[in-house]
Design a protein around this motif. Structure first.
Motif, PDB file in Angstrom:
ATOM      1  N   ALA A 113     -32.407 -26.816  12.805  1.00 23.58           N
ATOM      2  CA  ALA A 113     -31.924 -25.737  11.939  1.00 23.58           C
ATOM      3  C   ALA A 113     -30.416 -25.543  12.070  1.00 23.58           C
ATOM      4  O   ALA A 113     -29.707 -25.399  11.069  1.00 23.58           O
ATOM      5  CB  ALA A 113     -32.658 -24.436  12.266  1.00 23.58           C
ATOM      6  N   ILE A 114     -29.915 -25.544  13.299  1.00 25.54           N
ATOM      7  CA  ILE A 114     -28.487 -25.292  13.474  1.00 25.54           C
ATOM      8  C   ILE A 114     -27.655 -26.431  12.915  1.00 25.54           C
ATOM      9  O   ILE A 114     -26.518 -26.218  12.445  1.00 25.54           O
ATOM     10  CB  ILE A 114     -28.151 -25.038  14.961  1.00 25.54           C
ATOM     11  CG1 ILE A 114     -26.737 -24.468  15.099  1.00 25.54           C
ATOM     12  CG2 ILE A 114     -28.329 -26.293  15.794  1.00 25.54           C
ATOM     13  CD1 ILE A 114     -26.501 -23.162  14.376  1.00 25.54           C
ATOM     14  N   ALA A 115     -28.186 -27.649  12.927  1.00 28.83           N
ATOM     15  CA  ALA A 115     -27.456 -28.772  12.342  1.00 28.83           C
ATOM     16  C   ALA A 115     -27.357 -28.609  10.831  1.00 28.83           C
ATOM     17  O   ALA A 115     -26.309 -28.897  10.229  1.00 28.83           O
ATOM     18  CB  ALA A 115     -28.151 -30.090  12.699  1.00 28.83           C
ATOM     19  N   VAL A 116     -28.434 -28.148  10.213  1.00 24.35           N
ATOM     20  CA  VAL A 116     -28.413 -27.888   8.775  1.00 24.35           C
ATOM     21  C   VAL A 116     -27.406 -26.783   8.452  1.00 24.35           C
ATOM     22  O   VAL A 116     -26.596 -26.896   7.515  1.00 24.35           O
ATOM     23  CB  VAL A 116     -29.819 -27.506   8.276  1.00 24.35           C
ATOM     24  CG1 VAL A 116     -29.775 -27.090   6.805  1.00 24.35           C
ATOM     25  CG2 VAL A 116     -30.796 -28.660   8.479  1.00 24.35           C
ATOM     26  N   LEU A 117     -27.441 -25.708   9.214  1.00 24.40           N
ATOM     27  CA  LEU A 117     -26.515 -24.597   8.994  1.00 24.40           C
ATOM     28  C   LEU A 117     -25.067 -25.044   9.177  1.00 24.40           C
ATOM     29  O   LEU A 117     -24.183 -24.648   8.403  1.00 24.40           O
ATOM     30  CB  LEU A 117     -26.841 -23.448   9.947  1.00 24.40           C
ATOM     31  CG  LEU A 117     -28.155 -22.714   9.659  1.00 24.40           C
ATOM     32  CD1 LEU A 117     -28.519 -21.796  10.822  1.00 24.40           C
ATOM     33  CD2 LEU A 117     -28.061 -21.919   8.364  1.00 24.40           C
ATOM     34  N   ALA A 118     -24.803 -25.857  10.182  1.00 25.90           N
ATOM     35  CA  ALA A 118     -23.442 -26.346  10.417  1.00 25.90           C
ATOM     36  C   ALA A 118     -22.952 -27.144   9.219  1.00 25.90           C
ATOM     37  O   ALA A 118     -21.792 -26.992   8.780  1.00 25.90           O
ATOM     38  CB  ALA A 118     -23.401 -27.199  11.684  1.00 25.90           C
ATOM     39  N   ARG A 119     -23.816 -27.999   8.670  1.00 27.28           N
ATOM     40  CA  ARG A 119     -23.417 -28.779   7.487  1.00 27.28           C
ATOM     41  C   ARG A 119     -23.122 -27.868   6.304  1.00 27.28           C
ATOM     42  O   ARG A 119     -22.133 -28.045   5.591  1.00 27.28           O
ATOM     43  CB  ARG A 119     -24.513 -29.782   7.119  1.00 27.28           C
ATOM     44  CG  ARG A 119     -24.618 -30.973   8.051  1.00 27.28           C
ATOM     45  CD  ARG A 119     -25.412 -32.097   7.420  1.00 27.28           C
ATOM     46  NE  ARG A 119     -26.786 -31.740   7.117  1.00 27.28           N
ATOM     47  CZ  ARG A 119     -27.799 -31.824   7.974  1.00 27.28           C
ATOM     48  NH1 ARG A 119     -27.579 -32.245   9.220  1.00 27.28           N
ATOM     49  NH2 ARG A 119     -29.025 -31.502   7.607  1.00 27.28           N
ATOM     50  N   GLU A 120     -24.002 -26.910   6.070  1.00 31.67           N
ATOM     51  CA  GLU A 120     -23.816 -26.007   4.932  1.00 31.67           C
ATOM     52  C   GLU A 120     -22.543 -25.175   5.071  1.00 31.67           C
ATOM     53  O   GLU A 120     -21.880 -24.861   4.078  1.00 31.67           O
ATOM     54  CB  GLU A 120     -25.030 -25.089   4.780  1.00 31.67           C
ATOM     55  CG  GLU A 120     -26.270 -25.781   4.275  1.00 31.67           C
ATOM     56  CD  GLU A 120     -26.075 -26.356   2.880  1.00 31.67           C
ATOM     57  OE1 GLU A 120     -25.659 -25.604   1.982  1.00 31.67           O
ATOM     58  OE2 GLU A 120     -26.332 -27.565   2.682  1.00 31.67           O
ATOM     59  N   LEU A 121     -22.212 -24.824   6.293  1.00 35.31           N
ATOM     60  CA  LEU A 121     -21.019 -24.005   6.539  1.00 35.31           C
ATOM     61  C   LEU A 121     -19.755 -24.842   6.652  1.00 35.31           C
ATOM     62  O   LEU A 121     -18.645 -24.287   6.653  1.00 35.31           O
ATOM     63  CB  LEU A 121     -21.207 -23.194   7.825  1.00 35.31           C
ATOM     64  CG  LEU A 121     -22.280 -22.106   7.782  1.00 35.31           C
ATOM     65  CD1 LEU A 121     -22.589 -21.605   9.188  1.00 35.31           C
ATOM     66  CD2 LEU A 121     -21.860 -20.951   6.876  1.00 35.31           C
TER      67      LEU A 121
END
Length: 363
Positions: A107-115
């Protein structure tokens, strides 16, 4: 690039983590408040967004606060106390998740990409026997000891973990950091966090123990019993037990690294966006180790973990969000980052009454 530190250990003593952190700039705080009062809106009408911009301006000592560069640093560690059946998941999940973080599937990897921010993953003390590609290994040992029988770590191992946090901040800030987001992962770390909180706050384990990864009621009760027995065993129910002693006896290597990272960030004038229960407990430890770091900590959200509210109240923290999250990883802090970015944009880009040729409030 993967880097591995030497396992040479150093003693905890009066050193870098007790050096005072700089104070927020009162001049820049006052200037930011003055600007907010002449923007084309009623004073205070943007509520927390105004307060965030003012706080960041003071912390960053700038007229134009920013939150564009916000690296995420995630510390992972394993806990010997899982041998007592305090988690719904097996300990080997921690190492499996290291691979998931590095592969971009968490999840945090997805959030990092989106941000559009970098994710730095640090193995601060997992059971992994080998370096994981894409993960920085910086640990004194593979997992803590079972604190229900013995201290979780030695003094030297605690010192190492605190310094691992500082090293991680130094790496993250090399690419520029307006603010740093801190997260964690480690099967059993809600047990360690609850034990730290119960000792430092002088509350019963039952007041701060939650379901963690999904324990049933019997599992939660068992977890509380393990913690209470351990606190008695280590003498952590006495008044004014030093935070370093608590971390050493019942802490986690990743939790100690988080505390060290917070202090190091504050000393380097970098605000910290604090995640959920475990990171907030690390913040409690950091503030007890070095009270001057407190102004640099911004609390992102209130999680569903039972003890989080107790810890936030003790820190006089007002979290930005309440999304009923309980994942960890820095996910709640990442979810709050857009609010900080919006606060900065509004502060810097809105027109003043004079700019827009609009009449201001009557005096």
């Amino acid at each position: 690039m993967l880097r591995r530190r030497s396992l040479r250990l150093e003693a905890v003593r009066v050193e870098w983590f007790e050096t005072d952190c700089p104070q927020p700039s009162e001049a820049h705080r006052a200037a930011a408040e003055a600007r907010q009062n002449v923007l084309t809106k009623p004073p205070g009408s943007l509520g927390v967004l105004e307060a965030l911009a003012i706080k960041l301006a003071a912390l960053q000592a700038t007229d134009r606060p920013r939150a564009a560069r916000a690296p995420i640093v995630l510390f992972a560690g394993d806990h010997g106390v899982t041998a007592q059946g305090v988690s719904a998941y097996p300990a080997d999940v921690t190492v499996q998740m290291l691979h998931n973080f590095a592969a971009g599937g968490a999840a945090i990897a997805v959030l990092a990409r989106e941000l559009g921010v970098k994710l730095h993953v640090v193995d601060a003390g997992t059971l992994s026997e080998h370096d994981v590609p894409g993960v920085t290994t910086d640990k004194p040992r593979r997992g803590t000891r079972d604190f229900s029988h013995e201290a979780a770590m030695t003094t030297d191992e605690l010192s190492f973990a605190l310094k691992a946090g500082r090293r991680a901040v130094e790496r993250a800030r090399a690419g520029g950091a307006d603010i740093v987001i801190l997260g964690e992962m480690g099967i059993g770390n809600t047990t360690s966090a609850a034990a730290i909180a119960a000792s430092l706050l002088g509350v019963r384990a039952g007041d701060v123990v939650g379901a963690g990864t999904g324990l049933d009621a019997a599992g939660v009760n068992r977890k509380a019993e393990v913690i209470e027995a351990a606190l008695a065993t280590h003498g952590l129910r006495a008044a004014d037990v030093p935070a370093a002693q608590v971390l050493k006896c019942v802490g986690g290597l990743e939790i100690a690294a988080l505390a060290g990272a917070m202090i190091a960030a504050a000393q380097g004038r970098i605000p910290v966006l604090v995640d959920g229960f475990i990171v907030s407990v690390a913040a409690l430890g950091a503030v007890r180790l070095n009270p001057s770091c407190a102004p640099w900590l911004i609390y992102s959200h209130r999680s569903l973990e039972r003890g989080h509210r107790v810890v936030l109240d003790a820190l006089a923290a007002e979290p930005l969000l309440d999304l009923k999250l309980r994942l960890g990883e820095g996910s709640g802090a990442a979810a709050a980052l857009p609010l900080l970015r919006l606060a900065c944009a509004l502060h810097s880009e809105m027109a003043t009454f004079a700019d827009a040729h609009i009449s201001g409030p009557e005096s």
